[in-house]
Design a protein around this motif. Structure first.
Motif, PDB file in Angstrom:
ATOM      1  N   UNK A 272       0.807  -1.215   0.000  1.00 29.36           N
ATOM      2  CA  UNK A 272       0.000   0.000   0.000  1.00 29.36           C
ATOM      3  C   UNK A 272       0.842   1.267   0.000  1.00 29.36           C
ATOM      4  N   UNK A 273       2.157   1.148   0.161  1.00 28.27           N
ATOM      5  CA  UNK A 273       3.047   2.297   0.010  1.00 28.27           C
ATOM      6  C   UNK A 273       2.992   2.885  -1.389  1.00 28.27           C
ATOM      7  N   UNK A 274       2.579   2.073  -2.355  1.00 27.90           N
ATOM      8  CA  UNK A 274       2.564   2.525  -3.743  1.00 27.90           C
ATOM      9  C   UNK A 274       1.767   3.803  -3.936  1.00 27.90           C
ATOM     10  N   UNK A 275       0.667   3.943  -3.230  1.00 24.25           N
ATOM     11  CA  UNK A 275      -0.142   5.155  -3.381  1.00 24.25           C
ATOM     12  C   UNK A 275      -0.092   6.010  -2.125  1.00 24.25           C
ATOM     13  N   UNK A 276       0.926   5.828  -1.322  1.00 23.53           N
ATOM     14  CA  UNK A 276       0.999   6.543  -0.048  1.00 23.53           C
ATOM     15  C   UNK A 276       1.397   8.003  -0.232  1.00 23.53           C
ATOM     16  N   UNK A 277       2.430   8.249  -1.066  1.00 24.21           N
ATOM     17  CA  UNK A 277       2.993   9.601  -1.108  1.00 24.21           C
ATOM     18  C   UNK A 277       3.320  10.002  -2.543  1.00 24.21           C
ATOM     19  N   UNK A 278       3.096  11.262  -2.835  1.00 19.97           N
ATOM     20  CA  UNK A 278       3.403  11.827  -4.147  1.00 19.97           C
ATOM     21  C   UNK A 278       4.900  12.036  -4.294  1.00 19.97           C
ATOM     22  N   UNK A 284      17.562   8.207  -2.751  1.00 18.29           N
ATOM     23  CA  UNK A 284      17.884   6.833  -2.354  1.00 18.29           C
ATOM     24  C   UNK A 284      17.370   5.860  -3.405  1.00 18.29           C
ATOM     25  N   UNK A 285      18.114   4.768  -3.613  1.00 18.33           N
ATOM     26  CA  UNK A 285      17.726   3.804  -4.646  1.00 18.33           C
ATOM     27  C   UNK A 285      16.372   3.174  -4.339  1.00 18.33           C
ATOM     28  N   UNK A 286      16.058   2.994  -3.054  1.00 20.39           N
ATOM     29  CA  UNK A 286      14.758   2.412  -2.696  1.00 20.39           C
ATOM     30  C   UNK A 286      13.628   3.323  -3.132  1.00 20.39           C
ATOM     31  N   UNK A 287      13.835   4.643  -3.023  1.00 16.17           N
ATOM     32  CA  UNK A 287      12.804   5.587  -3.454  1.00 16.17           C
ATOM     33  C   UNK A 287      12.696   5.639  -4.967  1.00 16.17           C
ATOM     34  N   UNK A 288      13.807   5.497  -5.672  1.00 11.02           N
ATOM     35  CA  UNK A 288      13.754   5.420  -7.128  1.00 11.02           C
ATOM     36  C   UNK A 288      12.897   4.230  -7.559  1.00 11.02           C
ATOM     37  N   UNK A 289      13.091   3.127  -6.871  1.00 10.81           N
ATOM     38  CA  UNK A 289      12.307   1.933  -7.188  1.00 10.81           C
ATOM     39  C   UNK A 289      10.824   2.182  -6.930  1.00 10.81           C
ATOM     40  N   UNK A 290      10.495   2.842  -5.823  1.00  8.17           N
ATOM     41  CA  UNK A 290       9.098   3.135  -5.511  1.00  8.17           C
ATOM     42  C   UNK A 290       8.476   4.013  -6.584  1.00  8.17           C
ATOM     43  N   UNK A 291       9.233   4.978  -7.087  1.00  9.92           N
ATOM     44  CA  UNK A 291       8.697   5.869  -8.114  1.00  9.92           C
ATOM     45  C   UNK A 291       8.385   5.106  -9.392  1.00  9.92           C
ATOM     46  N   UNK A 292       9.272   4.193  -9.803  1.00  6.45           N
ATOM     47  CA  UNK A 292       9.001   3.372 -10.981  1.00  6.45           C
ATOM     48  C   UNK A 292       7.805   2.469 -10.727  1.00  6.45           C
ATOM     49  N   UNK A 293       7.707   1.921  -9.546  1.00 16.00           N
ATOM     50  CA  UNK A 293       6.547   1.101  -9.207  1.00 16.00           C
ATOM     51  C   UNK A 293       5.255   1.920  -9.314  1.00 16.00           C
ATOM     52  N   UNK A 294       5.284   3.145  -8.818  1.00 15.46           N
ATOM     53  CA  UNK A 294       4.101   3.998  -8.912  1.00 15.46           C
ATOM     54  C   UNK A 294       3.693   4.199 -10.369  1.00 15.46           C
ATOM     55  N   UNK A 295       4.654   4.463 -11.218  1.00 20.81           N
ATOM     56  CA  UNK A 295       4.340   4.713 -12.621  1.00 20.81           C
ATOM     57  C   UNK A 295       3.696   3.499 -13.274  1.00 20.81           C
ATOM     58  N   UNK A 296       4.300   2.330 -13.063  1.00 19.14           N
ATOM     59  CA  UNK A 296       3.725   1.136 -13.679  1.00 19.14           C
ATOM     60  C   UNK A 296       2.384   0.778 -13.052  1.00 19.14           C
ATOM     61  N   UNK A 297       2.272   0.955 -11.745  1.00 20.05           N
ATOM     62  CA  UNK A 297       1.039   0.635 -11.023  1.00 20.05           C
ATOM     63  C   UNK A 297      -0.164   1.347 -11.650  1.00 20.05           C
TER      64      UNK A 297
END
Length: 839
Positions: A272-278, A284-297
């Motif tokens: 559920x972090x995927x839609x947690x924050x804009x 950080x590399x973990x945040x880069x990954x989250x951003x790509x996940x958001x885009x694909x999601x």
């Protein structure tokens, strides 16, 4: 508060006169909020009124979508990672035309509409211009009766709330949903599975064709939330569908039974972090990954939803381009191109060429970035790990494309390197802009200069291959939000003089030209401006405890803080004015209030340092008795849509001073000019077109052009020459360098001085300084001539017709989408049978 009458709660009305609205508000307060007038707090009345207004949108909303199914029309789908829609209540009241009735109904209840409207929280779903443009485009699509839907993410925490501590930006969580959102409809029945990771299995069918299955992937669910988007004075109400992430399993029961509760819910929280924050800070590399996940999601959920709707009506996938057009707002949604290919190839078993033809005819891409180094790219390693099947498809798209280029231009390896989707220099990366261009039917810039530079520089090789693909569609703004709603004083004056038609046809403002030399109208126009300035002065005192004088010139720069937008250049100008006042050589300087606002990205340290410098300089100037009568500077924190609606109508002078060739378009420049502010600006982005429309004499132009900057860089630019040869510039820089504005830490701004002098002044701040000061002197002289300034301000408003977002959307419909308006007959029948399962 009026006497409580239980009989008033007997029915829920749909009418629009004050009596019926009053009954509806009372009903909603009791039956939806669960309060009576004695126990209700202010926010309860806000929600009750919002539900009443929403009720009057719902039937139009349903009929709008029924009409789309009946007509079989081509649908527009607008994919954007941001939608900065701001507040919804007042916009809806004005668009459906019963603000006055609601105001009267609330008055009878002892309530004030303006106070109720002020309590609504901005929907914090965007960072700035890109998100606000998306919101304006949705407004215009609905107003023009076009069949459009927006898709994005329902961020629980939007753009951070900006506060100042010791003159520094501090980022605070912006939980805009904490008090609920009466404008959205949860759709728990509209849920799609989104996958990440795993591996790809290849196999052959009986005919020897290769196929691929994406297996062993983690699974997240995307659930839809719908928000109605009403057009202005039309029956059309379109939809904004936002996706919220849900875990596919609530928790690990076995883990729970072993007593490890935190471990049991870990997967749920992670999903559920995927839609947690804009837009997280992506250092950080973990945040880069989250951003790509958001885009694909959000892209995957949107495409599944689009195809589900399409297949309710049509059987052949070949018909997709005839009935669907998808607009990619910048490169963030460009992963949609390989995602549609994956669905067509792997789920529906289409041949590659057929799938690619459908894909390429369906997508269109709006570019917002000129600088090659700023164009989005992702490490191949990350993409292979998160989206292995998509990486295979991207490799194949690239292979086939480069093979075509090789046939056209054999042996040109440098051309192949530039055009490749894969950047092979160093660690391999996926160039999302190249993918978007190759996979789209049309690519558009957002101002004429921007489009020219795309053709000549950024995408020059692509333009040579296909000269018809890149088109210009200059950005626009909605006059409903940015004049009719934001500026009651001016919009009321305009209605009295030229009628109401300008709200839907902004070209009607041309009729104001006839009044530009009318002294009585000039006085009324400037009185409206003065009233807006007085209102802003009251707000700054109320919220910031700062006094500003509405009789001074309001000199405004409000936009995201970035080096290329050159807030630093503005600061150097302010220091120069301060020095002139202190030296007694500015007797003719018009008293002015310098207002700045904007957020710096959390990881952008230089931008955050610039904010601190602005506030440190302001602290010195505002507390110096020598300068106080003539000059004041104020940084207004947490700049957002609602704050913009307060500041922009009050501005006299609009600072649009970006380095030429770096701003794609800008829309703040349009909003300010529409509200009667004169622009001081470079020939950058849409400034060029604004200057053409308002006239050179009504625009304070200065600075190097994009071509001159390119030549200066090519020939070797040395900022030290400006530092050494311009005494006023040297003095201002030395004051910053030596700690005049930071006495407790004289070295605080060494990084800024280093970037300007030692590191080459990449954004040409020093090169444009003297021209900027001279432009400011011209503006000062004109403002002393009240009649001349009023005439120029009127002509600025009169000339802004072509910058309506309605014109922008008409251009998209004509040049890109191939979509036509679908007027809707008025219908209030609920529950009619239809041949579809709903939106």
């Amino acid at each position: 508060m009026s006497e409580f009458d239980p009989d008033a709660f007997e029915h829920d009305y749909r009418g629009t006169d004050p009596d019926e609205i009053q009954r509806s508000i009372n009903n909603r307060l009791v039956y939806t909020i669960g309060k009576d007038p004695y126990t209700a707090v202010d926010h309860d009345w806000l929600n009750a009124l919002s539900y009443v207004v929403r009720d009057r949108l719902i039937e139009r909303w349903m009929e709008t979508h029924r009409s789309y199914y009946r007509s079989g029309t081509k649908r527009i789908y607008y994919l954007s990672l941001e939608f900065l829609v701001g507040r919804s209540l007042n916009n809806a009241l004005l668009n459906i035309g019963f603000r006055d009735s609601c105001e009267e109904a609330l008055k009878r209840l002892g309530l004030d509409l303006e106070e109720i409207l002020g309590m609504e929280h901005d929907a914090a779903l965007g960072n700035g211009g890109l998100g606000r443009l998306a919101a304006c485009i949705l407004d215009s699509i609905a107003t023009l009766d076009l069949p459009g839907t927006g898709y994005g993410i329902r961020y629980e925490y939007g753009m951070f709330r900006q506060a100042l501590e010791e003159n520094q930006q501090v980022e605070l969580p912006e939980s805009w949903l904490k008090a609920g959102n009466p404008w959205e409809f949860p759709r728990p029945e509209v849920v799609y599975k989104i996958h990440f990771g795993g591996r790809v299995m290849e196999y052959q069918d009986k005919k020897g064709r290769r196929h691929h299955d994406w297996i062993d992937a983690e699974e997240v669910l995307a659930m839809a939330y719908d928000t109605p988007i009403p057009g202005y004075h039309t029956e059309t109400v379109n939809n904004l569908r936002l996706w919220s992430a849900r875990a596919s399993h609530d928790f690990d029961l076995a883990c729970f039974n072993r007593g490890n509760y935190l471990k049991a819910v870990e997967e749920k929280a992670y999903s559920e972090n995927l839609s947690k924050v804009l837009y997280p800070d992506d250092r950080a590399s973990a945040n880069q990954e989250l951003r790509l996940r958001q885009q694909y999601f959000f892209v995957s959920a949107s495409l599944q939803d689009i195809l589900r709707r399409f297949l309710q009506q049509y059987e052949s996938l070949r018909q997709i381009p005839e009935h669907i057009t998808i607009q990619l707002n910048d490169t963030h949604p460009s992963i949609a191109i390989p995602e549609l290919m994956r669905i067509l190839l792997d789920k529906y078993k289409l041949e590659w060429q057929q799938a690619w033809k459908i894909t390429q005819k369906t997508f269109n891409y709006t570019n917002h970035t000129l600088l090659p180094e700023a164009l989005e790219s992702w490490p191949v390693e990350l993409m292979e790990r998160l989206l292995p099947r998509h990486m295979q498809i991207i490799f194949e798209i690239n292979r086939r494309f480069l093979l075509t280029v090789t046939h056209l231009y054999p042996n040109d390896m440098e051309l192949l390197k530039r055009l490749s989707i894969i950047d092979e220099e160093g660690a391999r990366r996926v160039r999302m802009a190249n993918l978007a261009v190759i996979g789209s039917r049309r690519v558009n810039g957002v101002s004429q200069l921007h489009t020219d530079l795309l053709r000549q520089q950024t995408f020059a090789d692509f333009h040579r291959l296909d000269p018809e693909r890149i088109v210009n569609i200059t950005n626009g703004i909605t006059p409903r939000r940015w004049l009719n709603e934001a500026n009651h004083n001016l919009s009321g004056l305009l209605r009295n003089v030229i009628g109401h038609d300008w709200v839907k046809d902004l070209s009607q403002l041309e009729r104001l030209r006839a009044y530009a030399n009318d002294s009585e109208f000039q006085q009324r126009f400037m009185l409206a401006k003065r009233a807006n300035k007085a209102r802003l002065a009251d707000l700054t005192m109320l919220h910031l405890g700062s006094t500003i004088d509405p009789y001074t010139l309001f000199d405004v720069q409000v936009k995201r803080i970035h080096e290329y937008k050159r807030q630093l250049l503005n600061v150097l100008r302010v220091i120069t004015l301060y020095n002139r006042i202190c030296d007694g050589i500015a007797p003719d300087l018009v008293p002015r209030t310098i207002l700045l606002g904007g957020k710096a990205a959390p990881g952008y340290l230089m931008a955050k340092l610039i904010i601190r410098l602005i506030n440190d300089v302001a602290a010195v100037i505002n507390n110096d008795p020598k300068s106080a009568p003539q000059l004041k500077m104020l940084f207004i924190p947490n700049y957002d849509v609602s704050t913009a609606c307060d500041i922009i109508p009050a501005a006299d002078l609009s600072q649009q001073i970006s380095t030429a060739g770096m701003e794609a378009s800008g829309t703040g420049n349009m909003k300010l000019a529409l509200n009667g502010a004169l622009t001081m600006g470079t020939l950058d982005g849409a400034n060029i077109e604004i200057r053409e429309q308002v006239g050179e004499e009504n625009f304070f132009c200065f600075g190097l052009t994009a071509d001159e900057i390119a030549r200066k860089r090519q020939n070797g630019y040395d900022p030290r020459l400006h530092h050494e040869q311009d005494a006023e510039l040297k003095r201002a820089l030395d004051m910053i360098d030596q700690g005049y504005f930071s006495p407790t830490n004289p070295n605080r701004y060494k990084a800024i001085l280093r970037s300007l002098i030692d590191d080459g002044d990449h954004f040409m701040v020093l090169a444009d300084y003297r021209a900027y000061i001279q432009s400011d002197e011209r503006a000062n002289a004109l403002y002393r001539d009240k009649a001349a300034w009023a005439r120029a301000a009127i002509l600025n408003t009169a000339a802004m017709g072509s910058f309506s977002c309605d014109r922008t959307v008409n251009d998209y419909a004509r040049l890109v989408w191939g979509a036509v308006p679908i007027p809707h007959r008025k219908s209030r029948r609920i529950g009619r049978k239809s041949n579809h399962r709903g939106e």
